[in-house]
Design a protein around this motif. Structure first.
Motif, short mmCIF file in Angstrom:
data_model
loop_
_atom_site.label_atom_id
_atom_site.label_comp_id
_atom_site.label_asym_id
_atom_site.label_seq_id
_atom_site.Cartn_x
_atom_site.Cartn_y
_atom_site.Cartn_z
N SER A 131 0.83 -1.24 -0.07
CA SER A 131 -0.23 -0.16 -0.06
C SER A 131 1.26 1.29 -0.37
O SER A 131 0.51 2.08 -0.40
N ILE A 132 2.01 1.29 0.76
CA ILE A 132 3.01 2.47 0.29
C ILE A 132 3.41 2.59 -0.36
O ILE A 132 3.54 3.07 -1.56
N ILE A 133 4.54 1.33 -1.14
CA ILE A 133 4.67 1.43 -1.77
C ILE A 133 4.29 1.79 -3.32
O ILE A 133 3.94 2.50 -4.28
N LEU A 134 3.17 1.35 -3.76
CA LEU A 134 1.93 1.44 -4.81
C LEU A 134 0.85 3.04 -5.03
O LEU A 134 0.80 3.65 -5.40
N ARG A 135 0.19 2.89 -3.31
CA ARG A 135 -0.56 4.50 -3.03
C ARG A 135 0.03 5.34 -2.46
O ARG A 135 -0.61 6.29 -1.64
N GLY A 136 1.14 4.86 -1.63
CA GLY A 136 1.01 6.36 -0.58
C GLY A 136 1.70 7.16 -1.42
O GLY A 136 1.82 7.05 -2.63
N THR A 137 2.45 8.76 -0.46
CA THR A 137 2.18 9.39 -1.15
C THR A 137 4.45 10.27 -1.21
O THR A 137 5.02 8.35 -1.22
N ILE A 138 4.54 10.61 -1.53
CA ILE A 138 6.40 10.18 -2.21
C ILE A 138 6.24 10.21 -0.52
O ILE A 138 7.60 9.68 -0.84
N ASN A 139 6.56 11.37 0.32
CA ASN A 139 7.46 10.80 1.06
C ASN A 139 7.01 9.20 2.17
O ASN A 139 7.79 8.56 2.39
N ARG A 141 6.77 6.91 0.61
CA ARG A 141 7.73 5.52 -0.26
C ARG A 141 9.08 6.10 0.07
O ARG A 141 9.59 4.48 0.07
N LEU A 142 9.63 7.24 -0.17
CA LEU A 142 11.20 7.62 0.53
C LEU A 142 10.90 7.15 1.56
O LEU A 142 12.07 6.98 2.10
N ASN A 143 10.03 7.26 2.65
CA ASN A 143 10.61 6.34 4.39
C ASN A 143 10.88 5.41 3.81
O ASN A 143 11.20 4.80 4.61
N TRP A 144 10.06 4.31 3.38
CA TRP A 144 9.97 3.33 3.09
C TRP A 144 11.33 2.59 2.46
O TRP A 144 11.95 1.83 3.32
N ALA A 145 11.63 3.48 1.48
CA ALA A 145 13.11 3.33 0.69
C ALA A 145 14.31 3.42 1.83
O ALA A 145 14.87 2.49 1.22
N LEU A 148 14.30 0.67 3.77
CA LEU A 148 15.36 -0.30 2.82
C LEU A 148 16.48 -0.32 3.19
O LEU A 148 17.65 -1.59 4.21
N TYR A 149 17.23 0.81 3.28
CA TYR A 149 18.57 0.85 3.02
C TYR A 149 19.28 1.09 4.33
O TYR A 149 20.05 0.63 4.68
N ASP A 150 18.35 1.45 5.51
CA ASP A 150 19.01 1.69 6.89
C ASP A 150 19.31 0.21 7.69
O ASP A 150 18.12 0.03 8.17
N LEU A 151 20.03 -0.55 7.31
CA LEU A 151 20.41 -2.12 7.56
C LEU A 151 20.11 -2.29 8.79
O LEU A 151 18.98 -3.26 9.20
N ASN A 152 20.45 -1.32 9.56
CA ASN A 152 20.39 -1.71 11.24
C ASN A 152 19.42 -0.80 12.14
O ASN A 152 19.39 -0.68 13.27
N LYS A 153 18.51 0.64 11.16
CA LYS A 153 17.60 0.71 11.52
C LYS A 153 17.80 1.65 12.85
O LYS A 153 17.49 2.00 13.37
N ASP A 154 19.25 2.19 12.62
CA ASP A 154 19.53 3.28 14.04
C ASP A 154 19.38 4.59 12.88
O ASP A 154 19.50 5.84 14.02
N GLY A 155 18.22 4.61 11.88
CA GLY A 155 18.13 6.07 11.37
C GLY A 155 19.16 7.01 10.33
O GLY A 155 18.89 8.11 10.32
N TYR A 156 20.29 6.32 9.55
CA TYR A 156 20.93 6.78 8.87
C TYR A 156 21.26 5.72 8.03
O TYR A 156 22.04 4.17 8.40
N ILE A 157 21.95 6.55 6.98
CA ILE A 157 22.31 5.56 5.69
C ILE A 157 23.79 5.66 5.85
O ILE A 157 24.10 6.66 5.28
N THR A 158 25.20 4.47 5.63
CA THR A 158 26.04 4.31 5.76
C THR A 158 26.49 4.05 4.63
O THR A 158 25.33 3.53 4.01
N LYS A 159 28.06 4.41 4.35
CA LYS A 159 27.84 3.69 3.00
C LYS A 159 28.27 2.29 2.73
O LYS A 159 28.26 1.93 1.65
N GLU A 160 28.71 2.09 4.25
CA GLU A 160 28.81 0.37 3.86
C GLU A 160 27.30 -0.86 4.14
O GLU A 160 27.04 -1.00 3.53
N GLU A 161 26.35 0.35 4.46
CA GLU A 161 24.99 -0.09 3.98
C GLU A 161 24.94 0.06 2.63
O GLU A 161 23.91 -0.81 2.02
#
Length: 231
Positions: A131-139, A141-145, A148-161
């Protein structure tokens, strides 16, 4: 062959786009006739997990009752037990990308849908994410993505992730891109991604930086609209 030119700025779309293609490939968007009694399917006692009723799911997602019927029919066909485990995700992707190694990619995607962290994805988990991917607002969808990239869920995307994500995409289909990606291509994409996303140059990308950068990129905004009419 798939062109990965500019992948560093549209990586946010790759995960969602490939996922939708797999759903289409495995019939999860098949047409359900009005006379099909999917409501009865929701009451089957033979499955391990029975989902919430259609009315409740309709309230909790942005899908209509008819769309939920379509999704449930496809989900039940592929997952008769009513839940999906990680191995099932990997099996589906290995069939769709038989010449590549999709294991890591499938793992990351499974983690994004397994919001309860119980090792399985129910139909509810599935439609909430979809529902988020297909029907959510831009925000949305971007929050969902970002999550996904924040693998350890600490609020940051690192280069390693981000490197792990890029390598998983490269391992899955890199040999069949045009032009063919070199071994150093994932790292180059990550560096370019951070040059554009890491606004304060502190070595990590925050959710605010991620959303702001994506919203300022016309190509990403236009591409996001491609998901609006999938089903």
């Amino acid at each position: 062959m798939l062109s990965l030119d500019g992948l560093e700025m549209i990586a946010v779309l790759v995960v969602m786009g490939l996922f939708v293609k797999v759903l289409e490939q495995f019939g999860l968007f098949e047409v359900v006739r009005e006379e099909d009694s999917v409501e009865d399917d929701f009451e089957l006692s033979t499955v391990c997990h029975r989902p919430e009723g259609l009315d409740k799911l309709q309230e909790q997602t942005k899908f209509t009752k008819k769309e939920l019927k379509v999704l449930y029919r496809g989900f039940k066909n592929e997952c008769p037990s009513g839940v999906v485990n990680e191995e099932t995700f990997k099996t589906i992707y290995s069939k769709f990308f038989p010449q590549g190694d999709s294991g890591a990619y499938a793992h990351f995607l499974f983690e994004a849908f397994d919001t309860n962290k119980n090792g399985s994805v129910s139909f509810e988990d599935f439609v909430f994410g979809l529902s988020i991917i297909l029907r959510g607002t831009i925000n949305d969808r971007l929050n969902w993505a970002f999550n996904l990239y924040d693998l350890n869920k600490d609020g940051y995307i690192t280069k390693e992730e981000m490197m792990d994500i890029m390598k998983s995409i490269y391992d899955m289909m890199g040999k069949y891109t045009y032009p063919c990606m070199q071994d150093e291509a994932p790292r180059e994409h990550v560096e370019s991604f951070f040059q554009k996303m890491d606004r304060n140059n502190d070595g990590v990308v925050t959710i605010d930086e991620f959303i702001e950068s994506c919203q300022k990129d016309e190509n990403i905004m236009q591409s996001m609209q491609l998901f609006d009419n999938v089903i």
